[in-house]
Scaffold this motif. Structure first.
Motif, PDB file in Angstrom:
ATOM      1  N   VAL A 116       1.379   2.013  -9.179  1.00  0.00           N
ATOM      2  CA  VAL A 116       0.160   1.325  -9.627  1.00  0.00           C
ATOM      3  C   VAL A 116      -0.597   0.782  -8.426  1.00  0.00           C
ATOM      4  O   VAL A 116      -1.832   0.899  -8.334  1.00  0.00           O
ATOM      5  CB  VAL A 116       0.511   0.186 -10.598  1.00  0.00           C
ATOM      6  N   TRP A 117       0.131   0.191  -7.503  1.00  0.00           N
ATOM      7  CA  TRP A 117      -0.451  -0.334  -6.264  1.00  0.00           C
ATOM      8  C   TRP A 117      -1.124   0.798  -5.472  1.00  0.00           C
ATOM      9  O   TRP A 117      -2.273   0.663  -5.037  1.00  0.00           O
ATOM     10  CB  TRP A 117       0.648  -1.014  -5.461  1.00  0.00           C
ATOM     11  N   ALA A 118      -0.403   1.910  -5.291  1.00  0.00           N
ATOM     12  CA  ALA A 118      -0.955   3.039  -4.541  1.00  0.00           C
ATOM     13  C   ALA A 118      -2.206   3.590  -5.220  1.00  0.00           C
ATOM     14  O   ALA A 118      -3.214   3.891  -4.562  1.00  0.00           O
ATOM     15  CB  ALA A 118       0.094   4.137  -4.392  1.00  0.00           C
ATOM     16  N   ALA A 119      -2.184   3.707  -6.559  1.00  0.00           N
ATOM     17  CA  ALA A 119      -3.333   4.230  -7.287  1.00  0.00           C
ATOM     18  C   ALA A 119      -4.536   3.303  -7.147  1.00  0.00           C
ATOM     19  O   ALA A 119      -5.683   3.772  -7.011  1.00  0.00           O
ATOM     20  CB  ALA A 119      -2.972   4.404  -8.767  1.00  0.00           C
ATOM     21  N   VAL A 124      -6.106   3.895  -3.756  1.00  0.00           N
ATOM     22  CA  VAL A 124      -6.852   5.159  -3.723  1.00  0.00           C
ATOM     23  C   VAL A 124      -8.203   4.975  -4.408  1.00  0.00           C
ATOM     24  O   VAL A 124      -9.243   5.433  -3.910  1.00  0.00           O
ATOM     25  CB  VAL A 124      -6.050   6.278  -4.428  1.00  0.00           C
ATOM     26  N   TYR A 125      -8.209   4.268  -5.531  1.00  0.00           N
ATOM     27  CA  TYR A 125      -9.462   3.988  -6.242  1.00  0.00           C
ATOM     28  C   TYR A 125     -10.405   3.158  -5.371  1.00  0.00           C
ATOM     29  O   TYR A 125     -11.615   3.430  -5.311  1.00  0.00           O
ATOM     30  CB  TYR A 125      -9.155   3.249  -7.539  1.00  0.00           C
ATOM     31  N   ASN A 126      -9.857   2.156  -4.697  1.00  0.00           N
ATOM     32  CA  ASN A 126     -10.685   1.313  -3.827  1.00  0.00           C
ATOM     33  C   ASN A 126     -11.297   2.121  -2.695  1.00  0.00           C
ATOM     34  O   ASN A 126     -12.454   1.906  -2.312  1.00  0.00           O
ATOM     35  CB  ASN A 126      -9.852   0.166  -3.251  1.00  0.00           C
ATOM     36  N   SER A 171      -3.516  -9.119  -0.911  1.00  0.00           N
ATOM     37  CA  SER A 171      -2.749  -8.187  -0.078  1.00  0.00           C
ATOM     38  C   SER A 171      -1.501  -8.853   0.483  1.00  0.00           C
ATOM     39  O   SER A 171      -0.410  -8.256   0.484  1.00  0.00           O
ATOM     40  CB  SER A 171      -3.624  -7.664   1.069  1.00  0.00           C
ATOM     41  N   MET A 172      -1.640 -10.090   0.957  1.00  0.00           N
ATOM     42  CA  MET A 172      -0.482 -10.800   1.501  1.00  0.00           C
ATOM     43  C   MET A 172       0.586 -11.012   0.441  1.00  0.00           C
ATOM     44  O   MET A 172       1.780 -10.806   0.685  1.00  0.00           O
ATOM     45  CB  MET A 172      -0.917 -12.132   2.108  1.00  0.00           C
ATOM     46  N   LEU A 173       0.156 -11.416  -0.765  1.00  0.00           N
ATOM     47  CA  LEU A 173       1.112 -11.609  -1.854  1.00  0.00           C
ATOM     48  C   LEU A 173       1.804 -10.297  -2.216  1.00  0.00           C
ATOM     49  O   LEU A 173       3.008 -10.277  -2.501  1.00  0.00           O
ATOM     50  CB  LEU A 173       0.393 -12.172  -3.082  1.00  0.00           C
ATOM     51  N   THR A 174       1.036  -9.204  -2.177  1.00  0.00           N
ATOM     52  CA  THR A 174       1.601  -7.894  -2.515  1.00  0.00           C
ATOM     53  C   THR A 174       2.694  -7.497  -1.534  1.00  0.00           C
ATOM     54  O   THR A 174       3.776  -7.051  -1.938  1.00  0.00           O
ATOM     55  CB  THR A 174       0.497  -6.824  -2.516  1.00  0.00           C
TER      56      THR A 174
END
Length: 272
Positions: free
Chosen positions: A24-27, A30-32, A137-140
């Protein structure tokens, strides 16, 4: 190193959930990026990145590599239900970043850029934070490490990402102040840079940062006693532990703590 990936997690469900969240993160990224490529063709687009994009890219790949490396070598790990908390932090970070990107809309770019006729965004998470995408991003990345059960990696990643994003924020806010002037300065007075909080007296900031480093050093000492420092990454952390035990003149020590206090003051607090 030859162990099964699912053995890093309390059960198979946690391992499957980790993989799902990762995709989900990777997708989402890619969308961004697709939105960013569309914005590159806007006439009059001006870039003022000063290599901050590459600093963040280095922090991103370093975070993933450090997490997998320390977990593979069993350096600073835990293996229990707290890994669910790491997944929760990771999902929170992904959601916050996507909220920020959606709020920016066509103004979103991965490099510091000025678009002709650009307006100052104040809705969504930007009502409280000036850089919520970086907070997300940091939390991720920290959540990614904790979900793997690698607390030592989470600690390292926090400071690596913080350093990269602080540089990016310095570049970005200088450009925004130049473009929006008093409007952005007024906006700064009512928002925080990365995290919601309140003003601390410098002495309290100093004590807080000291506690973080003492806790980190204590964890490293526990890791050394368990024998985890015998692995290559563990040896690096052990060297850091030994360096922190060295006798530093009081003046130098005070200078180091003051600098750390200053970094946190200008980036985690509401500006004066």
């Amino acid at each position: 190193m030859s162990e099964d990936f699912s053995s890093w997690f309390p059960n198979q469900f946690t391992a499957s959930l980790f993989i799902f969240v990762f995709f989900v993160w990777a997708a989402s990224e890619v969308y961004n990026r697709r939105g960013f490529h569309r914005s590159r063709h806007i006439p009059g687009l001006q870039r003022s990145d000063r290599w901050s994009y590459w600093a963040i890219l280095l922090a991103v790949w370093s975070s993933v590599l450090v997490s997998l490396l320390l977990r593979s070598f069993h350096v600073g790990i835990f293996h229990n239900s707290l890994q669910y908390a790491g997944l929760g932090v990771e999902m929170l970070g992904i959601a916050l970043r996507e909220w920020a990107v959606i709020s920016l809309g066509s103004l979103f770019t991965v490099v510091v850029s000025i678009i002709p006729g650009q307006r100052l965004v104040r809705h969504g998470p930007y009502r409280w934070l000036r850089h919520p995408a970086y907070t997300g991003s940091m939390l991720t990345f920290v959540g990614f490490a904790l979900a793997l059960g690698a607390w030592a990696a989470g600690l390292v990643i926090f400071f690596v990402c913080l350093s990269a994003f602080l540089y990016r924020i310095r570049v970005e806010e200088a450009v925004l102040l130049k473009v929006f002037g008093k409007e952005y300065l007024e906006y700064m007075q009512h928002t925080w840079r990365l995290f919601l909080g309140y003003k601390y007296h410098e002495l309290y900031q100093l004590r807080l940062i000291t506690c973080v480093f003492v806790l980190g050093r204590h964890m490293l000492m526990v890791m050394v006693r368990r024998g985890e420092a015998r692995t290559p990454p563990g040896m690096i952390l052990a060297c850091a532990l030994q360096a922190s035990r060295a006798r530093i003149p009081r003046l130098c020590e005070a200078a180091v703590w003051y600098r750390l206090c200053y970094i946190f003051h200008i980036n985690l607090e509401m500006p004066v």
